[in-house]
Design an enzyme around this catalytic site. Structure first.
Site, PDB file in Angstrom:
ATOM      1  N   ASP A  38      -6.864  -4.639  -3.619  1.00  0.00           N
ATOM      2  CA  ASP A  38      -6.542  -3.256  -3.268  1.00  0.00           C
ATOM      3  C   ASP A  38      -5.288  -2.750  -3.994  1.00  0.00           C
ATOM      4  O   ASP A  38      -5.150  -1.558  -4.280  1.00  0.00           O
ATOM      5  CB  ASP A  38      -6.291  -3.116  -1.759  1.00  0.00           C
ATOM      6  CG  ASP A  38      -7.202  -3.973  -0.902  1.00  0.00           C
ATOM      7  OD1 ASP A  38      -7.638  -5.040  -1.373  1.00  0.00           O
ATOM      8  OD2 ASP A  38      -7.456  -3.602   0.246  1.00  0.00           O
TER       9      ASP A  38
ATOM     10  N   ASP B 269       0.797  -1.227   0.000  1.00  0.00           N
ATOM     11  CA  ASP B 269       0.000   0.000   0.000  1.00  0.00           C
ATOM     12  C   ASP B 269       0.831   1.280   0.000  1.00  0.00           C
ATOM     13  O   ASP B 269       0.279   2.366   0.235  1.00  0.00           O
ATOM     14  CB  ASP B 269      -0.939   0.004   1.215  1.00  0.00           C
ATOM     15  CG  ASP B 269      -2.237  -0.752   0.933  1.00  0.00           C
ATOM     16  OD1 ASP B 269      -2.613  -0.874  -0.246  1.00  0.00           O
ATOM     17  OD2 ASP B 269      -2.871  -1.218   1.892  1.00  0.00           O
TER      18      ASP B 269
HETATM   19  N1  GLY Z   1      -6.686  -1.375   1.629  1.00  0.00           N
HETATM   20  C1  GLY Z   1      -7.452  -1.870   2.711  1.00  0.00           C
HETATM   21  C2  GLY Z   1      -8.907  -1.569   2.692  1.00  0.00           C
HETATM   22  O1  GLY Z   1      -9.496  -1.198   1.714  1.00  0.00           O
HETATM   23  O2  GLY Z   1      -9.490  -1.726   3.740  1.00  0.00           O
END
Ligand code: GLY
Length: 373
Positions: A150, A93
Site C-alpha cells: 500500500d 499512510d
Molecule cells: N491501506 C489499507 C487497505 O488498502 O486496506
C-alpha cells in the site's frame, strides 16, 4: 454497453448529485465504511482513510468552481495536523491523508499553511525509512520490520516534498523504497505480495505474510491496484522506465485476472487458496481503473488503447452494477467493497476510498488535470 464512455458527462452529474447528498449527510464526520443502512460511520482522524472525503470535495470543487465544496474541504488539513500533537497513530499512510487535503489545497488555493502541513507529514513519512532494508516501515507498535505494498501510493507525498522544498532527500527515499518493492513484492507473473517482514537490524527479508489477502502467495486485488498505480506515479516523477515496466507487468496480471463482469474478487487466488466465500472488492476496481488511466497517459496511449479501455470497462461495470445512483438515502457511491476479508472486517460495504477513486477516475475521464496522487 460501455456506459462511462457513452455518458461521461451524465456519470459526472450523478457523482455531483451524490456529493451534494453526502455533503448534507456527512457534515464533519470522517467517513470510512457504510454498511447495509447506507450511513457512513465517523472514524478517528488519524485513521488512514481520513483524507478521502475531503479529497472528493476538492476534486468536485476543482471541476465545478462551486465554493460550497471548497468551504467544506477547507479545514480538513488543519484538523488532521492537530492530531500530530496528541497521542496518535499516524503511519506509512500519511500520504493518503495529506495529499487529498493539505497538498491539493495548496495546489488549488496557494494556502501556505497547507503547504507547511503537507511538508510536516512528508518529514514524518521520510522518518519511517529503514536504511538497512531500504523500506518505509508500515504500521506502529512492534512491527519494526514490516513493509506493505500500500505504501507505494504514499510515495507521491515524498516526491511532492522534494519538488516543493528543493531538497532531494525525500525523492531519494521514495526511489529506494520503490526499488525494494520491485525486488521483494512484485512476482515474475505480475502478482503482488501484501506484506514482507524484514529483520529491522540487518535488513534481511524474513518472510512474506498474507495480510489482507488469502495467503502469503495469493494475489490480494487491492494490493495489485495500489502497486500498479503507485509504480506508474513513481515513473512519472522519476522518468525511470523500470518503474513503468513493473507497472505494466502488474497491470497485465490485474486485467488478465478480471472476471467477465470486470470487477475483481477480493483476492484473485482466493479459490486456489481454498477460500469458500469470495466477495468482490469494488474499491480494488476503482483504484485500479484510476491507476490504469494514469498508465495509459504515461504511455501516451491513443484513445481506445488497451489500459485506458480496461479502465473504462471496469468503471462502466461499477457504474451499472455497483452504484447507488437510485438510492438517494445511501451515503456511499459504490456497493460491495471488501475492507479486510481474513479478519472478517468490512465485507460487502461501501468504502470511502472506493468512492474517492471512482470520483477521481470519472473526473479524469471528464478532463480533470490536477492530480492528487
Ligand atoms: N491501506 C489499507 C487497505 O488498502 O486496506
Amino acid at each position: 454497453m460501455n456506459s462511462v464512455i457513452k455518458n461521461k458527462h451524465e456519470v459526472w452529474n450523478q457523482i455531483k448529485s451524490k456529493t451534494d447528498r453526502m455533503l448534507e449527510a456527512i457534515g464533519n464526520k470522517s467517513p470510512h465504511v457504510a454498511g447495509a443502512d447506507g450511513r457512513y460511520d465517523d472514524m478517528r482522524l488519524d485513521w488512514w482513510t481520513s483524507g478521502f472525503w475531503p479529497g472528493i470535495l476538492w476534486i468536485v470543487y476543482d471541476m465545478t468552481g462551486d465554493e460550497r465544496y471548497k468551504n467544506a474541504a477547507w479545514d480538513w488539513d488543519e484538523r488532521l495536523s492537530e492530531r500530530f500533537l496528541e497521542n496518535h497513530y499516524f503511519d506509512h499512510d500519511v500520504g493518503f491523508q495529506f495529499l487529498p487535503t493539505a497538498a491539493i489545497k495548496y495546489k488549488l488555493t496557494g494556502d501556505a499553511d497547507a503547504a507547511r502541513r503537507a511538508l510536516f507529514a512528508a518529514n514524518f513519512l521520510a522518518g519511517r525509512f529503514n536504511a538497512q532494508g531500504s523500506f518505509i516501515r508500515a504500521w506502529n507498535g512492534d512491527k519494526h520490520g514490516w513493509s506493505i505494498i500500500d505504501t507505494m501510493m504514499n510515495l507521491s507525498l515524498l516526491f511532492w516534498a522534494s519538488e516543493e522544498s528543493g531538497d532531494p532527500r525525500f525523492a531519494h527515499i521514495a526511489r529506494a523504497h520503490a526499488d525494494m518493492v520491485m525486488k521483494q513484492f512484485i512476482r515474475e507473473d505480475g502478482s503482488v505480495h501484501h506484506i514482507i517482514r524484514f529483520d529491522p537490524m540487518t535488513g534481511e527479508r524474513a518472510e512474506a505474510i498474507g495480510g489482507q489477502g488469502a495467503a502469503p502467495d495469493s494475489a490480494w486485488s487491492r494490493g495489485a491496484a495500489w502497486a500498479l498505480y503507485g509504480l506508474t506515479n513513481t515513473y512519472r516523477y522519476t522518468g525511470n522506465p523500470a518503474y513503468l515496466g513493473a507497472a505494466q507487468r502488474v497491470a497485465n496480471f490485474f486485467i488478465a485476472s478480471l472476471p467477465d463482469h470486470h470487477v475483481p474478487s477480493w483476492d484473485f487466488r482466493a479459490e486456489r487458496e481454498g477460500a469458500e466465500d469470495i466477495p468482490r472488492d469494488s474499491s480494488a476496481g476503482s483504484i485500479a481503473a484510476s491507476g490504469l488511466l494514469e498508465l495509459a497517459d504515461a504511455l501516451h496511449e491513443p484513445e481506445g488503447g488497451g489500459y485506458g479501455a480496461a479502465a473504462r470497462r471496469i468503471l462502466s461495470s461499477l457504474h451499472e452494477h455497483y452504484g447507488t445512483w437510485n438510492d438517494s438515502e445511501h451515503e456511499g457511491i459504490l456497493l460491495e467493497g471488501t475492507g479486510h476479508k481474513p479478519a472478517g472486517q468490512n465485507v460487502n460495504v461501501s468504502l470511502i476510498y472506493g468512492d474517492y477513486f471512482y470520483v477521481e477516475a470519472i473526473a479524469k475521464i471528464n478532463g480533470w488535470q490536477h492530480r492528487i496522487f
